[in-house]
Design a protein around this motif. Structure first.
Motif, PDB file in Angstrom:
ATOM      1  N   LEU A 193      36.444  66.253   4.981  1.00 42.27           N
ATOM      2  CA  LEU A 193      37.215  65.101   4.510  1.00 42.27           C
ATOM      3  C   LEU A 193      38.019  65.507   3.289  1.00 42.27           C
ATOM      4  O   LEU A 193      37.454  65.983   2.294  1.00 42.27           O
ATOM      5  CB  LEU A 193      36.293  63.934   4.150  1.00 42.27           C
ATOM      6  CG  LEU A 193      36.959  62.772   3.387  1.00 42.27           C
ATOM      7  CD1 LEU A 193      37.940  62.048   4.291  1.00 42.27           C
ATOM      8  CD2 LEU A 193      35.930  61.806   2.826  1.00 42.27           C
ATOM      9  N   VAL A 194      39.333  65.339   3.353  1.00 43.99           N
ATOM     10  CA  VAL A 194      40.212  65.590   2.218  1.00 43.99           C
ATOM     11  C   VAL A 194      40.648  64.230   1.681  1.00 43.99           C
ATOM     12  O   VAL A 194      41.404  63.512   2.332  1.00 43.99           O
ATOM     13  CB  VAL A 194      41.440  66.432   2.624  1.00 43.99           C
ATOM     14  CG1 VAL A 194      42.252  66.798   1.386  1.00 43.99           C
ATOM     15  CG2 VAL A 194      41.012  67.686   3.365  1.00 43.99           C
ATOM     16  N   GLY A 195      40.154  63.880   0.490  1.00 41.92           N
ATOM     17  CA  GLY A 195      40.408  62.547  -0.041  1.00 41.92           C
ATOM     18  C   GLY A 195      41.872  62.187  -0.117  1.00 41.92           C
ATOM     19  O   GLY A 195      42.248  61.045   0.133  1.00 41.92           O
ATOM     20  N   GLU A 196      42.717  63.169  -0.450  1.00 39.68           N
ATOM     21  CA  GLU A 196      44.155  62.891  -0.502  1.00 39.68           C
ATOM     22  C   GLU A 196      44.924  64.186  -0.277  1.00 39.68           C
ATOM     23  O   GLU A 196      44.689  65.175  -0.968  1.00 39.68           O
ATOM     24  CB  GLU A 196      44.528  62.277  -1.856  1.00 39.68           C
ATOM     25  CG  GLU A 196      45.954  61.757  -1.902  1.00 39.68           C
ATOM     26  CD  GLU A 196      46.271  61.028  -3.195  1.00 39.68           C
ATOM     27  OE1 GLU A 196      47.466  60.886  -3.511  1.00 39.68           O
ATOM     28  OE2 GLU A 196      45.325  60.613  -3.893  1.00 39.68           O
ATOM     29  N   MET A 197      45.831  64.171   0.689  1.00 40.95           N
ATOM     30  CA  MET A 197      46.659  65.343   0.975  1.00 40.95           C
ATOM     31  C   MET A 197      47.905  65.252   0.112  1.00 40.95           C
ATOM     32  O   MET A 197      48.940  64.746   0.526  1.00 40.95           O
ATOM     33  CB  MET A 197      46.964  65.412   2.465  1.00 40.95           C
ATOM     34  CG  MET A 197      45.704  65.662   3.293  1.00 40.95           C
ATOM     35  SD  MET A 197      45.907  65.467   5.081  1.00 40.95           S
ATOM     36  CE  MET A 197      47.116  66.738   5.435  1.00 40.95           C
ATOM     37  N   ARG A 198      47.810  65.795  -1.109  1.00 42.22           N
ATOM     38  CA  ARG A 198      48.812  65.545  -2.136  1.00 42.22           C
ATOM     39  C   ARG A 198      49.999  66.501  -2.092  1.00 42.22           C
ATOM     40  O   ARG A 198      51.088  66.163  -2.524  1.00 42.22           O
ATOM     41  CB  ARG A 198      48.165  65.635  -3.522  1.00 42.22           C
ATOM     42  CG  ARG A 198      47.162  64.554  -3.815  1.00 42.22           C
ATOM     43  CD  ARG A 198      46.546  64.763  -5.177  1.00 42.22           C
ATOM     44  NE  ARG A 198      45.643  63.665  -5.547  1.00 42.22           N
ATOM     45  CZ  ARG A 198      44.909  63.647  -6.648  1.00 42.22           C
ATOM     46  NH1 ARG A 198      44.963  64.677  -7.481  1.00 42.22           N
ATOM     47  NH2 ARG A 198      44.119  62.625  -6.905  1.00 42.22           N
ATOM     48  N   ASP A 199      49.773  67.731  -1.652  1.00 44.44           N
ATOM     49  CA  ASP A 199      50.825  68.733  -1.802  1.00 44.44           C
ATOM     50  C   ASP A 199      50.908  69.615  -0.566  1.00 44.44           C
ATOM     51  O   ASP A 199      50.073  69.559   0.327  1.00 44.44           O
ATOM     52  CB  ASP A 199      50.566  69.593  -3.043  1.00 44.44           C
ATOM     53  CG  ASP A 199      49.156  70.184  -3.051  1.00 44.44           C
ATOM     54  OD1 ASP A 199      48.815  70.917  -2.108  1.00 44.44           O
ATOM     55  OD2 ASP A 199      48.391  69.902  -3.994  1.00 44.44           O
TER      56      ASP A 199
END
Length: 343
Positions: A193-199
């Motif tokens: 699980l990646v909490g937020e794919m920011r970049d």
């Protein structure tokens, strides 16, 4: 009015504390706060290390547990140059099941996958974290899998049932999403699980992990399946976009775009747009024909489990769960919705 119904608490100077109930801010019947009071309250909840980070970076994200009360995600920030403010969001200790959330049946099919990329998208406060927690909870109930979560901060804490959970907090347990994701591939995960794919680096590594035999779940702040795919592709430059479209076509499994609408009679109800990647959609991604994906989502829906936001809105309107006004306000395809409503 009972505070237990609230999802968020806001402490801002020159205002009384305010809570969010069913998506709307409600001032509490208390004195207005000033910067000194807020600082006194907030500093008692953090460590010296966190204080130093806050003063250097002017923002601080963390999670905190109050015994017998609950777990909260917190954000401290400054206003007017020097005044501290804070936002707290409650995180339920008891993780809801997919059945309790009344999610579409296809959600249970989605988590049966051994590999692929599953994205849950929507604006801030749309319930993405809760949906992801429920999906992982379903795995925990029935599957012997190693689940690694990478979050900033860790929100829902899963107790090991059948699955084994490794929770990693960005900032404390790892330096960044991208770094944690890269090294997770050496930690024998089944689900990440990646909490937020920011970049770009995080997105690229997540797609690679999904391609190489892992089930990867992540979030993006996008409002529809088509917008999500475009956002991922547009995060890459020039010739790289061809490669990422090919990778995405083969690794993407589902995009669940979620919004929370006020429910008639009180509370809120989740509206889901669901895109399941199949051969026709994969071809459209490879050929950079994103604008045709929406039409493809409307075909053979009984078999594929897909649904557009407009169709989901109409279903809830017919069930008298949401108002026409709120449906139009939150719609990503307002003219299509108006046509379906006969307006």
């Amino acid at each position: 009015m009972c505070c237990i119904q609230a999802s968020d608490l806001h402490l801002v100077s020159r205002s009384e504390p305010q809570i969010r109930i069913d998506g709307k801010l409600v001032p509490l019947d208390m004195d207005k706060l000033d910067g000194n009071i807020i600082e006194e309250i907030c500093y008692t909840l953090i460590t010296d290390k966190q204080k130093k980070k806050l003063e250097e970076e002017k923002e601080l994200d963390f999670a905190i547990m109050f015994p017998d009360i609950g777990r909260f995600r917190a954000n401290y920030y400054y206003t007017m140059g020097s005044e501290l403010a804070a936002a707290f969001r409650i995180i339920p200790i008891d993780i809801p099941s997919l059945d309790e959330l009344n999610t579409p049946p296809v959600f249970k099919d989605v988590i049966q996958r051994e590999k692929g990329l599953i994205l849950v998208t929507g604006p801030t406060g749309s319930g993405k974290s809760t949906t992801l927690a429920a999906l992982l909870n379903e795995i925990n109930l029935y599957e012997h899998r190693h689940v690694i979560t990478i979050e900033d901060p860790v929100e829902f804490i899963h107790q090991n049932k059948k699955a084994l959970f490794s929770h990693r907090n960005v900032g404390d347990d790892t330096k960044s999403f991208a770094r944690a994701l890269k090294f997770s591939l050496r930690e024998d995960p089944d689900v990440i699980l990646v909490g937020e794919m920011r970049d770009q680096e995080t997105i690229s590594t997540a797609i690679t992990a999904a391609e190489t035999g892992h089930l990867v779940m992540g979030t993006l702040h996008t409002n529809s399946a088509v917008q999500t795919i475009n956002r991922i592709v547009d995060s890459f430059e020039g010739a790289e976009q061809v490669q990422v479209r090919n990778m995405l076509a083969s690794s993407l499994y589902a995009v669940i775009s979620q919004s929370l609408l006020p429910k008639i009679g009180g509370g809120r109800v989740a509206i889901h747009e669901i895109m399941i990647n199949n051969a026709p959609i994969a071809n459209l991604i490879r050929e950079n024909k994103m604008h045709q994906i929406y039409s493809q989502m409307q075909l053979n829906q009984q078999k594929t489990g897909m649904i557009t936001q407009t169709q989901a809105m109409m279903k809830h309107l017919r069930a008298n769960l949401i108002s026409k006004e709120d449906a139009i306000r939150y719609s990503t395809q307002p003219q299509e919705l108006l046509n379906n409503m006969g307006i």
